[in-house]
Design a protein around this motif. Sequence first.
Motif, PDB file in Angstrom:
ATOM      1  N   ARG A  31       0.829  -1.153  -0.070  1.00  0.00           N
ATOM      2  CA  ARG A  31       0.097   0.209   0.076  1.00  0.00           C
ATOM      3  C   ARG A  31       0.906   1.231  -0.029  1.00  0.00           C
ATOM      4  O   ARG A  31       0.377   2.182  -0.536  1.00  0.00           O
ATOM      5  CB  ARG A  31      -0.854  -0.123   1.210  1.00  0.00           C
ATOM      6  CG  ARG A  31      -2.004  -0.890   1.158  1.00  0.00           C
ATOM      7  CD  ARG A  31      -3.251  -0.703   2.282  1.00  0.00           C
ATOM      8  NE  ARG A  31      -2.641  -0.746   3.548  1.00  0.00           N
ATOM      9  CZ  ARG A  31      -2.745  -1.787   4.350  1.00  0.00           C
ATOM     10  NH1 ARG A  31      -3.287  -2.820   3.935  1.00  0.00           N
ATOM     11  NH2 ARG A  31      -1.930  -1.699   5.463  1.00  0.00           N
ATOM     12  N   SER A  32       1.961   1.409   0.802  1.00  0.00           N
ATOM     13  CA  SER A  32       2.751   2.506   0.895  1.00  0.00           C
ATOM     14  C   SER A  32       3.633   2.843  -0.488  1.00  0.00           C
ATOM     15  O   SER A  32       3.836   3.772  -0.706  1.00  0.00           O
ATOM     16  CB  SER A  32       3.937   2.338   1.904  1.00  0.00           C
ATOM     17  OG  SER A  32       4.834   1.341   1.534  1.00  0.00           O
ATOM     18  N   PRO A  36       3.488   6.178  -4.878  1.00  0.00           N
ATOM     19  CA  PRO A  36       4.644   6.527  -5.725  1.00  0.00           C
ATOM     20  C   PRO A  36       4.958   5.590  -7.043  1.00  0.00           C
ATOM     21  O   PRO A  36       5.370   6.455  -7.929  1.00  0.00           O
ATOM     22  CB  PRO A  36       5.805   6.062  -4.512  1.00  0.00           C
ATOM     23  CG  PRO A  36       5.298   6.386  -3.259  1.00  0.00           C
ATOM     24  CD  PRO A  36       3.762   5.649  -3.475  1.00  0.00           C
ATOM     25  N   ALA A  37       4.419   4.453  -6.987  1.00  0.00           N
ATOM     26  CA  ALA A  37       4.708   3.711  -8.230  1.00  0.00           C
ATOM     27  C   ALA A  37       3.699   4.241  -9.312  1.00  0.00           C
ATOM     28  O   ALA A  37       3.988   4.398 -10.302  1.00  0.00           O
ATOM     29  CB  ALA A  37       4.336   2.165  -8.205  1.00  0.00           C
ATOM     30  N   GLN A  38       2.463   4.589  -8.986  1.00  0.00           N
ATOM     31  CA  GLN A  38       1.404   5.262  -9.875  1.00  0.00           C
ATOM     32  C   GLN A  38       1.917   6.559 -10.342  1.00  0.00           C
ATOM     33  O   GLN A  38       1.722   7.013 -11.455  1.00  0.00           O
ATOM     34  CB  GLN A  38      -0.086   5.373  -9.074  1.00  0.00           C
ATOM     35  CG  GLN A  38      -0.574   4.224  -9.406  1.00  0.00           C
ATOM     36  CD  GLN A  38      -1.962   4.140  -8.672  1.00  0.00           C
ATOM     37  OE1 GLN A  38      -2.336   5.131  -8.049  1.00  0.00           O
ATOM     38  NE2 GLN A  38      -2.857   3.412  -9.178  1.00  0.00           N
ATOM     39  N   TRP A  43       3.835   9.790 -14.801  1.00  0.00           N
ATOM     40  CA  TRP A  43       4.783  10.800 -15.391  1.00  0.00           C
ATOM     41  C   TRP A  43       5.873  10.200 -16.655  1.00  0.00           C
ATOM     42  O   TRP A  43       5.987  10.979 -17.802  1.00  0.00           O
ATOM     43  CB  TRP A  43       5.365  11.630 -14.432  1.00  0.00           C
ATOM     44  CG  TRP A  43       4.576  12.401 -13.886  1.00  0.00           C
ATOM     45  CD1 TRP A  43       4.095  12.566 -12.377  1.00  0.00           C
ATOM     46  CD2 TRP A  43       4.091  13.653 -14.291  1.00  0.00           C
ATOM     47  NE1 TRP A  43       3.271  13.589 -12.386  1.00  0.00           N
ATOM     48  CE2 TRP A  43       2.965  14.483 -13.321  1.00  0.00           C
ATOM     49  CE3 TRP A  43       3.977  14.383 -15.674  1.00  0.00           C
ATOM     50  CZ2 TRP A  43       2.392  15.530 -13.621  1.00  0.00           C
ATOM     51  CZ3 TRP A  43       3.370  15.565 -15.864  1.00  0.00           C
ATOM     52  CH2 TRP A  43       2.404  16.036 -14.996  1.00  0.00           C
ATOM     53  N   ILE A  44       6.193   9.075 -16.248  1.00  0.00           N
ATOM     54  CA  ILE A  44       6.741   8.482 -17.223  1.00  0.00           C
ATOM     55  C   ILE A  44       5.883   8.185 -18.725  1.00  0.00           C
ATOM     56  O   ILE A  44       6.520   8.673 -19.790  1.00  0.00           O
ATOM     57  CB  ILE A  44       7.190   6.797 -16.863  1.00  0.00           C
ATOM     58  CG1 ILE A  44       8.704   7.232 -15.919  1.00  0.00           C
ATOM     59  CG2 ILE A  44       7.625   6.352 -18.036  1.00  0.00           C
ATOM     60  CD1 ILE A  44       8.842   5.909 -15.243  1.00  0.00           C
ATOM     61  N   ALA A  45       4.585   7.819 -18.439  1.00  0.00           N
ATOM     62  CA  ALA A  45       3.623   7.823 -19.790  1.00  0.00           C
ATOM     63  C   ALA A  45       3.633   9.185 -20.566  1.00  0.00           C
ATOM     64  O   ALA A  45       3.223   9.298 -21.494  1.00  0.00           O
ATOM     65  CB  ALA A  45       2.343   7.248 -19.236  1.00  0.00           C
ATOM     66  N   GLY A  83      -0.086   3.651 -14.345  1.00  0.00           N
ATOM     67  CA  GLY A  83      -0.246   5.009 -13.645  1.00  0.00           C
ATOM     68  C   GLY A  83      -1.621   5.359 -14.167  1.00  0.00           C
ATOM     69  O   GLY A  83      -1.911   6.628 -13.829  1.00  0.00           O
ATOM     70  N   HIS A  84      -2.498   4.626 -14.711  1.00  0.00           N
ATOM     71  CA  HIS A  84      -3.718   5.080 -14.843  1.00  0.00           C
ATOM     72  C   HIS A  84      -4.882   5.504 -13.822  1.00  0.00           C
ATOM     73  O   HIS A  84      -5.475   6.254 -13.813  1.00  0.00           O
ATOM     74  CB  HIS A  84      -4.608   3.987 -15.791  1.00  0.00           C
ATOM     75  CG  HIS A  84      -5.142   3.010 -15.015  1.00  0.00           C
ATOM     76  ND1 HIS A  84      -4.454   2.074 -14.614  1.00  0.00           N
ATOM     77  CD2 HIS A  84      -6.457   2.727 -14.674  1.00  0.00           C
ATOM     78  CE1 HIS A  84      -5.121   1.168 -13.984  1.00  0.00           C
ATOM     79  NE2 HIS A  84      -6.383   1.520 -13.886  1.00  0.00           N
ATOM     80  N   GLY A  85      -4.484   5.100 -12.430  1.00  0.00           N
ATOM     81  CA  GLY A  85      -5.222   5.261 -11.417  1.00  0.00           C
ATOM     82  C   GLY A  85      -4.731   6.498 -10.650  1.00  0.00           C
ATOM     83  O   GLY A  85      -5.325   6.872  -9.539  1.00  0.00           O
TER      84      GLY A  85
END
Length: 88
Positions: A31-32, A36-38, A43-45, A83-85
């Motif tokens: 969860r933590s 940050p991964a999203q 931003w990479i996308a 990163g869509h969410g």
Amino acid sequence: MSNPSTVSNESIAPSDPETELLREYADRIRRSLKGPAQFLSFWIAIALPFIHLPLLSQGLGDPTVTLTFVVLLAVNVLALYAGHGYNN
């Protein structure tokens, strides 16, 4: 007619408190890291298409450039999915 047999739960082992703690710890880490991964994937996308443009303007005649373009396109698709969410 025969009576339905009862199924005992003896084969199910009781949960180990140590295993439960490890699961809770893993869930807390998951969860933590999700936010940050999203964020990073989002931003990479956004940024990767700006790298695609010079490759396309150069042309895809060279196999190395074509492979680079295809790999970056695949990374872009994965980043879009991951990163869509973000920021919902």
